[in-house]
Design a protein around this motif. Structure first.
Motif, PDB file in Angstrom:
ATOM      1  N   CYS A 185       0.836  -1.212   0.000  1.00 56.57           N
ATOM      2  CA  CYS A 185       0.000   0.000   0.000  1.00 56.57           C
ATOM      3  C   CYS A 185       0.868   1.259   0.000  1.00 56.57           C
ATOM      4  O   CYS A 185       0.538   2.253  -0.661  1.00 56.57           O
ATOM      5  N   LYS A 186       1.977   1.213   0.738  1.00 61.46           N
ATOM      6  CA  LYS A 186       2.897   2.360   0.738  1.00 61.46           C
ATOM      7  C   LYS A 186       3.491   2.557  -0.657  1.00 61.46           C
ATOM      8  O   LYS A 186       3.649   3.710  -1.118  1.00 61.46           O
ATOM      9  N   ALA A 187       3.792   1.460  -1.330  1.00 66.40           N
ATOM     10  CA  ALA A 187       4.304   1.558  -2.701  1.00 66.40           C
ATOM     11  C   ALA A 187       3.266   2.175  -3.630  1.00 66.40           C
ATOM     12  O   ALA A 187       3.593   2.990  -4.512  1.00 66.40           O
ATOM     13  N   MET A 188       1.994   1.822  -3.438  1.00 68.01           N
ATOM     14  CA  MET A 188       0.930   2.422  -4.242  1.00 68.01           C
ATOM     15  C   MET A 188       0.814   3.916  -3.971  1.00 68.01           C
ATOM     16  O   MET A 188       0.519   4.707  -4.883  1.00 68.01           O
ATOM     17  N   GLN A 189       1.070   4.297  -2.728  1.00 65.24           N
ATOM     18  CA  GLN A 189       1.111   5.733  -2.409  1.00 65.24           C
ATOM     19  C   GLN A 189       2.210   6.412  -3.226  1.00 65.24           C
ATOM     20  O   GLN A 189       2.023   7.516  -3.752  1.00 65.24           O
ATOM     21  N   GLY A 190       3.350   5.726  -3.344  1.00 64.43           N
ATOM     22  CA  GLY A 190       4.453   6.271  -4.135  1.00 64.43           C
ATOM     23  C   GLY A 190       4.088   6.423  -5.598  1.00 64.43           C
ATOM     24  O   GLY A 190       4.473   7.402  -6.251  1.00 64.43           O
ATOM     25  N   TYR A 191       3.347   5.469  -6.148  1.00 65.83           N
ATOM     26  CA  TYR A 191       2.883   5.569  -7.528  1.00 65.83           C
ATOM     27  C   TYR A 191       2.016   6.811  -7.727  1.00 65.83           C
ATOM     28  O   TYR A 191       2.122   7.521  -8.741  1.00 65.83           O
ATOM     29  N   MET A 192       1.154   7.087  -6.756  1.00 67.10           N
ATOM     30  CA  MET A 192       0.188   8.171  -6.893  1.00 67.10           C
ATOM     31  C   MET A 192       0.750   9.540  -6.560  1.00 67.10           C
ATOM     32  O   MET A 192       0.170  10.559  -6.944  1.00 67.10           O
ATOM     33  N   GLU A 193       1.856   9.574  -5.855  1.00 65.51           N
ATOM     34  CA  GLU A 193       2.420  10.857  -5.418  1.00 65.51           C
ATOM     35  C   GLU A 193       2.835  11.714  -6.621  1.00 65.51           C
ATOM     36  O   GLU A 193       3.631  11.288  -7.459  1.00 65.51           O
ATOM     37  N   GLN A 194       2.302  12.916  -6.696  1.00 62.55           N
ATOM     38  CA  GLN A 194       2.602  13.815  -7.808  1.00 62.55           C
ATOM     39  C   GLN A 194       3.879  14.618  -7.596  1.00 62.55           C
ATOM     40  O   GLN A 194       4.515  15.048  -8.556  1.00 62.55           O
ATOM     41  N   ASP A 195       4.253  14.819  -6.344  1.00 64.35           N
ATOM     42  CA  ASP A 195       5.465  15.567  -6.015  1.00 64.35           C
ATOM     43  C   ASP A 195       6.659  14.616  -6.074  1.00 64.35           C
ATOM     44  O   ASP A 195       6.849  13.784  -5.194  1.00 64.35           O
ATOM     45  N   VAL A 196       7.455  14.731  -7.126  1.00 65.38           N
ATOM     46  CA  VAL A 196       8.569  13.808  -7.348  1.00 65.38           C
ATOM     47  C   VAL A 196       9.557  13.830  -6.180  1.00 65.38           C
ATOM     48  O   VAL A 196      10.171  12.811  -5.855  1.00 65.38           O
ATOM     49  N   SER A 197       9.690  14.978  -5.526  1.00 69.59           N
ATOM     50  CA  SER A 197      10.656  15.103  -4.427  1.00 69.59           C
ATOM     51  C   SER A 197      10.277  14.248  -3.214  1.00 69.59           C
ATOM     52  O   SER A 197      11.108  14.029  -2.331  1.00 69.59           O
ATOM     53  N   LYS A 198       9.038  13.761  -3.177  1.00 68.83           N
ATOM     54  CA  LYS A 198       8.584  12.958  -2.039  1.00 68.83           C
ATOM     55  C   LYS A 198       8.640  11.446  -2.304  1.00 68.83           C
ATOM     56  O   LYS A 198       8.477  10.635  -1.388  1.00 68.83           O
ATOM     57  N   LYS A 240       9.157  -5.512  -4.053  1.00 68.36           N
ATOM     58  CA  LYS A 240      10.477  -4.896  -4.201  1.00 68.36           C
ATOM     59  C   LYS A 240      10.676  -4.350  -5.613  1.00 68.36           C
ATOM     60  O   LYS A 240      11.323  -3.303  -5.794  1.00 68.36           O
ATOM     61  N   ALA A 241      10.106  -5.021  -6.597  1.00 64.98           N
ATOM     62  CA  ALA A 241      10.184  -4.516  -7.974  1.00 64.98           C
ATOM     63  C   ALA A 241       9.386  -3.227  -8.122  1.00 64.98           C
ATOM     64  O   ALA A 241       9.810  -2.286  -8.810  1.00 64.98           O
ATOM     65  N   ILE A 242       8.230  -3.163  -7.464  1.00 67.11           N
ATOM     66  CA  ILE A 242       7.412  -1.943  -7.505  1.00 67.11           C
ATOM     67  C   ILE A 242       8.155  -0.796  -6.847  1.00 67.11           C
ATOM     68  O   ILE A 242       8.163   0.344  -7.350  1.00 67.11           O
ATOM     69  N   ILE A 243       8.791  -1.070  -5.712  1.00 67.34           N
ATOM     70  CA  ILE A 243       9.547  -0.034  -4.995  1.00 67.34           C
ATOM     71  C   ILE A 243      10.679   0.497  -5.870  1.00 67.34           C
ATOM     72  O   ILE A 243      10.907   1.718  -5.943  1.00 67.34           O
ATOM     73  N   ALA A 244      11.388  -0.407  -6.548  1.00 65.15           N
ATOM     74  CA  ALA A 244      12.463   0.020  -7.446  1.00 65.15           C
ATOM     75  C   ALA A 244      11.919   0.875  -8.589  1.00 65.15           C
ATOM     76  O   ALA A 244      12.568   1.839  -9.028  1.00 65.15           O
ATOM     77  N   THR A 245      10.717   0.548  -9.060  1.00 64.94           N
ATOM     78  CA  THR A 245      10.081   1.333 -10.119  1.00 64.94           C
ATOM     79  C   THR A 245       9.816   2.754  -9.652  1.00 64.94           C
ATOM     80  O   THR A 245      10.036   3.723 -10.398  1.00 64.94           O
ATOM     81  N   ILE A 246       9.345   2.896  -8.420  1.00 66.76           N
ATOM     82  CA  ILE A 246       9.079   4.239  -7.877  1.00 66.76           C
ATOM     83  C   ILE A 246      10.362   5.043  -7.822  1.00 66.76           C
ATOM     84  O   ILE A 246      10.399   6.222  -8.225  1.00 66.76           O
ATOM     85  N   HIS A 247      11.437   4.432  -7.326  1.00 66.55           N
ATOM     86  CA  HIS A 247      12.724   5.137  -7.285  1.00 66.55           C
ATOM     87  C   HIS A 247      13.145   5.572  -8.686  1.00 66.55           C
ATOM     88  O   HIS A 247      13.621   6.693  -8.883  1.00 66.55           O
ATOM     89  N   MET A 248      12.975   4.701  -9.663  1.00 71.68           N
ATOM     90  CA  MET A 248      13.421   5.009 -11.014  1.00 71.68           C
ATOM     91  C   MET A 248      12.634   6.158 -11.634  1.00 71.68           C
ATOM     92  O   MET A 248      13.187   6.987 -12.365  1.00 71.68           O
ATOM     93  N   THR A 249      11.330   6.237 -11.323  1.00 73.56           N
ATOM     94  CA  THR A 249      10.505   7.274 -11.946  1.00 73.56           C
ATOM     95  C   THR A 249      10.848   8.687 -11.467  1.00 73.56           C
ATOM     96  O   THR A 249      10.408   9.656 -12.085  1.00 73.56           O
ATOM     97  N   VAL A 250      11.633   8.787 -10.407  1.00 74.81           N
ATOM     98  CA  VAL A 250      12.064  10.114  -9.951  1.00 74.81           C
ATOM     99  C   VAL A 250      12.938  10.773 -11.013  1.00 74.81           C
ATOM    100  O   VAL A 250      12.822  11.967 -11.279  1.00 74.81           O
ATOM    101  N   ASP A 251      13.809   9.978 -11.638  1.00 76.21           N
ATOM    102  CA  ASP A 251      14.692  10.482 -12.699  1.00 76.21           C
ATOM    103  C   ASP A 251      15.087   9.299 -13.585  1.00 76.21           C
ATOM    104  O   ASP A 251      16.172   8.732 -13.434  1.00 76.21           O
ATOM    105  N   PRO A 252      14.201   8.912 -14.503  1.00 78.01           N
ATOM    106  CA  PRO A 252      14.414   7.690 -15.297  1.00 78.01           C
ATOM    107  C   PRO A 252      15.745   7.651 -16.045  1.00 78.01           C
ATOM    108  O   PRO A 252      16.389   6.596 -16.088  1.00 78.01           O
ATOM    109  N   GLN A 253      16.156   8.759 -16.626  1.00 76.73           N
ATOM    110  CA  GLN A 253      17.368   8.749 -17.440  1.00 76.73           C
ATOM    111  C   GLN A 253      18.609   8.422 -16.622  1.00 76.73           C
ATOM    112  O   GLN A 253      19.454   7.637 -17.045  1.00 76.73           O
ATOM    113  N   SER A 254      18.729   9.022 -15.454  1.00 79.37           N
ATOM    114  CA  SER A 254      19.936   8.813 -14.652  1.00 79.37           C
ATOM    115  C   SER A 254      19.850   7.574 -13.761  1.00 79.37           C
ATOM    116  O   SER A 254      20.872   7.063 -13.302  1.00 79.37           O
TER     117      SER A 254
END
Length: 213
Positions: A71-84, A114-128
């Motif tokens: 559920c926390k990971a789903m919160q990360g998916y929905m969060e619009q503020d990338v800095s959070k 764990k794969a979902i969590i890694a996806t959230i981290h990546m979406t902060v800055d996909p290129q880097s």
């Protein structure tokens, strides 16, 4: 007399444990049912907190921490503020770590989260971040599928990620479609171990397949 007292103590303890178990199951069922609408209601953080309270009370159960992490990971998916997003993903990682500690090992379901969590981290800055987190996503999904080939959730997460990956990088709706079809087939045949075991994903599969109609 001592034997009678001992027997009474055992009966009282067993009754208390059974009541505690009933309370745990009821609380879990209530919050699992809340997961079905948490994205529409925009309250995954609330549901995650509910599961974490159950986990902290039970202490030895792995599923409450697992659901809290999901559920926390789903919160990360929905969060619009990338800095959070990183902080939310880090909290989800802590929770899934506690789930695996209580379980005594990783399993197919924890690897999906764990794969979902890694996806959230990546979406902060996909290129880097692609090289680091893209590898983590693939590793966890591959391990999830290997641990339980009947689990539709790693295929679903792969399909979702592929759907939103630009065509020039090997993704897009056309590439994702066969994965979604496979996820649906697996979901229809999947049998959770218990009434509390992970069984989410059907709604997401149906939603993405509806986009092709």
């Amino acid at each position: 007399m001592k034997k009678i007292f001992l027997l009474a103590t055992i009966i009282c303890f067993a009754t208390y444990s059974f009541a505690q178990s009933d309370k745990y199951v009821a609380a879990m069922k209530t919050n699992i049912s809340m997961m079905d609408s948490m994205m529409a209601k925009n309250n995954p953080a609330e549901v995650s907190n509910n599961f974490e309270r159950i986990a902290d009370a039970e202490k030895t159960q792995w599923l409450p921490y697992y659901y809290a992490a999901y559920c926390k990971a789903m919160q990360g998916y929905m969060e619009q503020d990338v800095s959070k997003k990183d902080a939310i993903a880090d909290k989800a990682q802590d929770l899934i770590g506690k789930a695996e500690t209580n379980l005594g090992k990783e399993n197919s379901e924890t690897d999906v989260v764990k794969a979902i969590i890694a996806t959230i981290h990546m979406t902060v800055d996909p290129q880097s971040r692609y090289m680091t987190y893209g590898a983590a996503i693939s590793k966890n999904l591959d391990e999830s599928k290997a641990l339980d080939p009947t689990n539709p959730r790693p295929i679903l997460v792969l399909a979702e990620n592929t759907y939103y990956t630009p065509k020039q990088f090997g993704g897009g709706p056309e590439v994702a479609k066969p994965m979604l079809d496979e996820a649906k087939k697996l979901d229809e045949a999947f049998k959770p171990e218990t009434e509390l075991s992970p069984n989410w994903g059907k709604g997401s599969i149906e939603y993405f397949l509806s986009l092709y109609k």
